[in-house]
Design a protein around this motif. Structure first.
Motif, mmCIF file in Angstrom:
data_model
loop_
_atom_site.group_PDB
_atom_site.id
_atom_site.type_symbol
_atom_site.label_atom_id
_atom_site.label_comp_id
_atom_site.label_asym_id
_atom_site.label_seq_id
_atom_site.Cartn_x
_atom_site.Cartn_y
_atom_site.Cartn_z
ATOM 1 N N LYS A 191 43.305 57.935 31.048
ATOM 2 C CA LYS A 191 44.013 58.264 32.286
ATOM 3 C C LYS A 191 43.379 57.512 33.457
ATOM 4 O O LYS A 191 44.072 56.953 34.306
ATOM 5 N N TRP A 192 42.047 57.479 33.482
ATOM 6 C CA TRP A 192 41.335 56.764 34.539
ATOM 7 C C TRP A 192 41.542 55.262 34.404
ATOM 8 O O TRP A 192 41.679 54.549 35.406
ATOM 9 N N ALA A 193 41.577 54.791 33.166
ATOM 10 C CA ALA A 193 41.826 53.359 32.950
ATOM 11 C C ALA A 193 43.205 52.965 33.464
ATOM 12 O O ALA A 193 43.380 51.909 34.083
ATOM 13 N N ALA A 194 44.188 53.823 33.221
ATOM 14 C CA ALA A 194 45.537 53.541 33.714
ATOM 15 C C ALA A 194 45.574 53.527 35.236
ATOM 16 O O ALA A 194 46.279 52.707 35.846
ATOM 17 N N PHE A 195 44.791 54.420 35.863
ATOM 18 C CA PHE A 195 44.737 54.423 37.324
ATOM 19 C C PHE A 195 44.132 53.126 37.854
ATOM 20 O O PHE A 195 44.633 52.538 38.821
ATOM 21 N N VAL A 196 43.056 52.667 37.231
ATOM 22 C CA VAL A 196 42.456 51.392 37.639
ATOM 23 C C VAL A 196 43.461 50.263 37.481
ATOM 24 O O VAL A 196 43.552 49.360 38.317
ATOM 25 N N GLY A 197 44.255 50.328 36.416
ATOM 26 C CA GLY A 197 45.290 49.323 36.228
ATOM 27 C C GLY A 197 46.341 49.357 37.323
ATOM 28 O O GLY A 197 46.813 48.309 37.774
ATOM 29 N N ARG A 198 46.678 50.557 37.795
ATOM 30 C CA ARG A 198 47.693 50.661 38.846
ATOM 31 C C ARG A 198 47.182 50.100 40.173
ATOM 32 O O ARG A 198 47.953 49.538 40.941
ATOM 33 N N ILE A 199 45.894 50.259 40.438
ATOM 34 C CA ILE A 199 45.352 49.743 41.704
ATOM 35 C C ILE A 199 44.751 48.347 41.520
ATOM 36 O O ILE A 199 44.085 47.838 42.417
ATOM 37 N N SER A 200 44.996 47.739 40.360
ATOM 38 C CA SER A 200 44.312 46.481 40.033
ATOM 39 C C SER A 200 44.614 45.361 41.026
ATOM 40 O O SER A 200 43.737 44.543 41.333
ATOM 41 N N TYR A 201 45.836 45.314 41.545
ATOM 42 C CA TYR A 201 46.166 44.242 42.483
ATOM 43 C C TYR A 201 45.345 44.380 43.766
ATOM 44 O O TYR A 201 44.721 43.417 44.228
ATOM 45 N N SER A 202 45.315 45.569 44.346
ATOM 46 C CA SER A 202 44.505 45.787 45.550
ATOM 47 C C SER A 202 43.019 45.634 45.250
ATOM 48 O O SER A 202 42.252 45.118 46.079
ATOM 49 N N LEU A 203 42.605 46.061 44.072
ATOM 50 C CA LEU A 203 41.199 45.920 43.698
ATOM 51 C C LEU A 203 40.809 44.447 43.628
ATOM 52 O O LEU A 203 39.736 44.046 44.094
ATOM 53 N N TYR A 204 41.697 43.643 43.070
ATOM 54 C CA TYR A 204 41.430 42.203 43.010
ATOM 55 C C TYR A 204 41.416 41.599 44.421
ATOM 56 O O TYR A 204 40.544 40.779 44.745
ATOM 57 N N LEU A 205 42.357 42.011 45.258
ATOM 58 C CA LEU A 205 42.435 41.449 46.600
ATOM 59 C C LEU A 205 41.186 41.739 47.427
ATOM 60 O O LEU A 205 40.684 40.863 48.136
ATOM 61 N N TRP A 206 40.678 42.955 47.350
ATOM 62 C CA TRP A 206 39.624 43.376 48.260
ATOM 63 C C TRP A 206 38.216 43.095 47.753
ATOM 64 O O TRP A 206 37.278 43.000 48.560
ATOM 65 N N HIS A 207 38.027 42.957 46.445
ATOM 66 C CA HIS A 207 36.657 42.889 45.948
ATOM 67 C C HIS A 207 35.918 41.649 46.451
ATOM 68 O O HIS A 207 34.727 41.710 46.755
ATOM 69 N N TRP A 208 36.639 40.529 46.549
ATOM 70 C CA TRP A 208 35.935 39.280 46.864
ATOM 71 C C TRP A 208 35.527 39.182 48.334
ATOM 72 O O TRP A 208 34.359 38.880 48.629
#
Length: 658
Positions: free
Chosen positions: A281-298
């Motif tokens: 369930k948590w993995a699926a949540f990370v997948g849903r926010i993956s685009y924003s996570l990719y955008l902001w991490h760098w």
């Protein structure tokens, strides 16, 4: 296409691999392949949607691009706008200008081309470019401009012939993959990495899966075996692959095939209700926010580093930054992505396109203002400009670029290897970490009695074992040196390379084995060898670290700037390659770093113009301590010349006084 929970899991694998790699998480050596996995996912989903809508008669180019604009632009534009705030204060003048230029490239979907044009062996470190990660979004956006036309045209041509569209996609994919391999083979590494044509096969692999109509895997053993194999194909490169000039190419094949197999293995599998604390369930949540996570991490990682004088974060700081990145990504997903995707904001297509156009114009205008403002240097920035200028250091004349270093075919010019009769002929052999010593050796060896030859290529270890060289130019270089030593016998060979890179686990034993074989062949030919140990390497670009320390009024300290692992490597190499007849090991670190305190400047100039490569002053400083160990009778030439000049001046002064 219905929502599939397993695709969210795959997105989570991809984004965590990328973030883990950038945040230097333990064992995530090849996390950069997460981008390749994302490309396969995009090709699969987008092609499946387009193809299904064409078949049902519902496809519209306008509706397709509206969905893409809602999906990609809001979070991207908000990130760029937010990143511009610290960029205006934390970046040096040259970096501010590049930031706003790259922001313009983001808006025009050309950031991959922008960074490709600025790429190079000695280019600024990636971590000094807060928007560098947007190159992959530009590749994706460019793919979206072409894919709908190809699928639509393929469907029209196909009529009732179901194999036409897969055949067209397969043909394009094969051509793209071949182009990437050709570029890598010819040394065009940046082109293969940044540009869309050699990357297109990764999207098209997902596209082929979407239109191939493969039957779903039988539930049970076959489905679980396919899922397990897919995870292995992705895990091996994520955990074991190292960055290098052979990517993407064949290195991207395993993760892309793994992603495609993962997608196929989930075909027809229903989503299962899960407990809210379930790891899936948590993995699926990370997948849903993956685009924003990719955008902001760098950008968060880049600006966090800029706040440190040594431009490096420790383990706890990186862990805390990851938590912060997840929190920011969650807010971005909830309050920026979702309202536009669910049409709570810009409810109509007209409103969506109008808002996208307005936001694009505002970002372009803001970037223009930022560029103009980058020319106005503050008092604090002016104090750091002297160091910042060395980020644009012209090393080509110093390293004999294009002749004795960095040649297109990997073979150095014959003049670089031509001896001079009546002199002691020394051959400097290796990669850029050999080339950067040439100037210093020439300054401290008497040209009347010593002639220095040079054979150096980027990333190429000085070895005859061509099969260990993973790059075409390095294999050609190794072959040339084998041919050279078959008919030439210099008086001394000085070997140097980026041992830290060549010895990355688990490659140390292989590096030592290759060196022993090469040194053994030279000893059998009666050629003495001097092996230079690891060079001083810094935790980031030295000019930038010195400039930021100056901006903050911080006294630079060697311990905060110098990589500590070079000392352990130096000791390991000395133990593995002890001095013997025909071989002398010279520790560069012992010669210039007293009690592990290495110099940061030489004659008020940064020792290196990047993380390790020496400036002219740095090369002279290092070789002043090292050259006397090579040929004691002919070294310290520059010191003797300076003493002679002082003596002559004193004599002239005495004559005038008389």
């Amino acid at each position: 296409m219905g929502h599939r929970e397993d695709i969210d899991w795959l997105r989570a694998i991809a984004v965590l691999a990328v973030v883990g790699f950038h945040f230097e998480a333990p064992a995530i050596f090849g996390g950069f392949v997460g981008v390749d996995i994302f490309f396969v996912i995009s090709g699969y989903l987008i092609t499946g949607i387009i193809s299904a809508e064409i078949v049902s008669g519902q496809f519209s180019f306008a509706r397709f691009y509206e969905r893409r604009a809602r999906r990609l632009l809001p979070a991207l534009y908000v990130m760029v706008a937010c990143a511009a705030i610290p960029a205006s204060h934390e970046l040096l003048s040259s970096e501010r200008a590049e930031f706003f230029e790259s922001a313009t490239a983001v808006v025009t979907f050309t950031s991959n081309v922008f960074f490709w044009l600025r790429s190079g062996y000695f280019d600024h470190a990636a971590v000094e470019k807060p928007l560098l990660h947007t190159w992959s979004l530009a590749v994706e956006e460019q793919f979206y401009l072409v894919l709908p036309v190809v699928v639509w045209g393929g469907r029209l041509l196909a009529q009732r012939r179901r194999l036409v569209l897969p055949g067209v996609l397969a043909l394009f994919a094969a051509g793209s993959f071949a182009l990437g391999l050709l570029l890598l083979r010819n040394g065009a590494f940046a082109s293969a990495f940044f540009l869309s044509p050699p990357r297109a096969w990764e999207f098209l692999l997902g596209s082929l899966l979407a239109v191939s109509r493969l039957p779903a895997p039988p539930p049970g053993v076959v489905q679980r075996a396919a899922r397990g194999l897919s995870l292995i194909l992705m895990a091996i490169p994520i955990l074991a692959l190292r960055p290098g000039p052979s990517s993407p190419g064949l290195n991207a094949l395993a993760p892309c095939l793994g992603a495609a197999l993962f997608l196929w293995s989930g075909t027809g599998v229903a989503n299962v209700p899960r407990h809210r604390m379930s790891p899936l369930k948590w993995a699926a949540f990370v997948g849903r926010i993956s685009y924003s996570l990719y955008l902001w991490h760098w950008p968060l990682f880049a600006f966090a580093r800029f706040a440190k004088p040594g431009l490096a974060l420790d383990g706890w700081e990186r862990a805390g930054l990851f938590v912060l990145t997840v929190a920011v990504a969650t807010l971005s997903w909830r309050y920026v992505e979702q309202p536009f995707r669910t049409r709570q904001l810009a409810a109509t297509p007209r409103a969506a396109f109008s808002l996208a156009a307005l936001a694009s114009l505002l970002l372009l205008a803001g970037s223009g203002v930022g560029l103009l403002g980058s020319g106005a240097v503050s008092k604090a920035d002016r104090a750091a400009q002297r160091f910042d200028a060395y980020n644009s250091y012209d090393m080509k004349p110093l390293y004999r670029y294009g002749a004795c270093f960095t040649t297109p075919d990997g073979r150095v010019a014959e003049d670089c290897l031509r001896p001079v009769s009546g002199k002691t002929n020394i051959l400097l052999w290796g990669d850029s970490f050999a080339a950067h010593y040439f100037h210093g050796l020439r300054a401290h060896l008497d040209p009347k009695t010593v002639h220095i030859m040079q054979a150096s290529q980027p990333t190429c270890m000085p070895t005859f074992s061509a099969e260990t060289q993973g790059v075409g130019v390095c294999r050609a270089f190794a072959v040339q040196m084998g041919e050279y030593f078959a008919q030439a016998r210099p008086d001394l060979v000085v070997m140097s390379a980026d041992w830290l890179e060549n010895a990355r686990p688990p490659r140390f034993a292989g590096m030592v084995r290759d060196l022993r074989r090469t040194i053994g062949r030279l000893r059998e030919a009666g050629i003495p060898v001097v092996l230079f140990g690891p060079s001083v390497q810094f935790r980031a670009r030295l000019p930038s670290m010195l400039a930021r320390a100056t901006l903050r009024g911080v006294t630079p300290e060697s311990a905060a700037f110098v990589r500590s692992d070079i000392f352990a490597l130096d000791a390991a190499m000395q133990a593995a390659l002890p001095p013997r007849e025909g071989l002398s090991y010279v520790s560069i670190l012992s010669a210039i770093c007293e009690d592990r305190r290495c110099p940061l400047t030489a004659s008020n100039v940064p020792l290196s113009f990047d993380h390790a490569h020496l400036t002219a002053e740095g090369s002279e400083h290092v070789m002043a301590a090292v050259a006397p160990r090579l040929l004691p009778d002919t070294t310290d030439f520059s010191s003797r010349e300076q003493a002679r000049e002082r003596s002559d001046q004193a004599g002239d002064s005495g004559t005038r006084d008389d």
